[in-house]
Design an enzyme around this catalytic site. Sequence first.
Site: not given
Length: 389
Positions: A72, A200, A292, A296, A384
Amino acid sequence: MQTQVAIIGGGPSGLLLAQLLHRRGIDSIVLERKTKNYVLGRIRAGVLEQGLVRLMEEAGCADRLHAEGFQHDGTLISYGDEMFRIDFKKHTGKPVIVYGQTEVTRDLYEAREQANGLIEFNVENVVINGADTDNPHVTYAVHGEIRRIECDFVAGCDGFHGVSRKTIPTDVRREYEKVYPFGWLGILSKTPPVNHELIYANSPRGFALASMRNESLCRYYIQCSLDDDVEDWSDDAFWEEFKKRIPADQAKQLITGPSIEKSIAPLRSFVTEPMRWGRLFLCGDAAHIVPPTGAKGLNTAASDVHYLYEALRGYYETSSADGIDAYSAKALARVWKTERFSWWFSSLMHRYPGQTAFDHRIQVAELEFLRSNEAAQKAMAENYVGLPY
Ligand code: FAS
Ligand code: PHB
């Protein structure tokens, strides 16, 4: 029994450490409270940083990950019907890999079995003795029989509810905790993902996340009340709520289906300091927990394993104690950065009880700043994809 490193916990931290040590001729025994199938039945993380991918390669366990994992190059962030993309490749040159923690754990179990690695399942009453001496030993029971392992070091990889952290005396341990006033209701469904990247979603009704395991297996989450019981949520009720939290154009293309797993996870931020006491070293969830939101948890367990593996190699290969003496400070330096990112992203994306209209507008303003500012996007992307080890 005698070994060099006794590892408490047969989750990803313990197994990855055992396999890496094995590859350098350092022997270990893994003690796991549950059965292998129970451990593999847990539905947990889904996004791997490059650091964890590299460690799986070094452990000789990355073939299936490379064959079946999905690269991704970015992620989507939505608020109401607005949506924008954070481009990882543009800002960092690195992707993340979507590949379930269950599969990581399966690959590690297979590697340990092929190497005839020693793993004891169904262990009970694990006690770490003499961690503050040069001769620690671990006692435990299997089917009522008491056993003892003499070792050089103990790796506490037994998660948040394990015994390792509690072995460090309370007058030595410092604990930091933030409990979030909501949970995540997650489902697994054999349906195609609503989008080829993760979404998200910040919505006035609460957070939602559209994730996946592959092109026909999805992992979706909605923020829920801590008073909710998973029985309160029928599949239809979940899908209806999920559609209300993602942009309308995404909701239109959502393919729903029966859940094959459904569970509620509480969210907390937690750190124990120090992560070492004598010859006991804590790794992963035994030492720290993150919400979550930033993906991480598993990835920070991986960087702990990397630091401990390098430290133990230094001890056995060059008789240097530098790595083990530096372990706790080095691991905690990265742990706190992932705690910060996970807290920040959770604060940005969730609806908090008592949140005022002003508070929500501030969230939207921060999202619009993130959407429009290259430096903000670069900072988000760097966190990220994973900060350097
Ligand atoms: P684990 O908890 O995975 O493994 C510890 C092992 O030790 C377990 O197998 C346990 O049975 C064993 N054990 C415990 N006590 C013992 C004892 N006394 N003796 C012997 N063995 C003992 N992270 C993400 O990045 N993304 C996510 O979406 C995500 N979702 C999560 C959802 C839930 C419900 C939970 C609890 C965690 C989630 N995490 C997520 C975090 C998770 O992936 C952890 O970071 C990861 O499992 C850490 O791995 P370990 O440190 O090996 O701990
Ligand atoms: C998941 O796929 O389970 C997942 C992905 C990203 C997150 C949390 C969970 O931030």
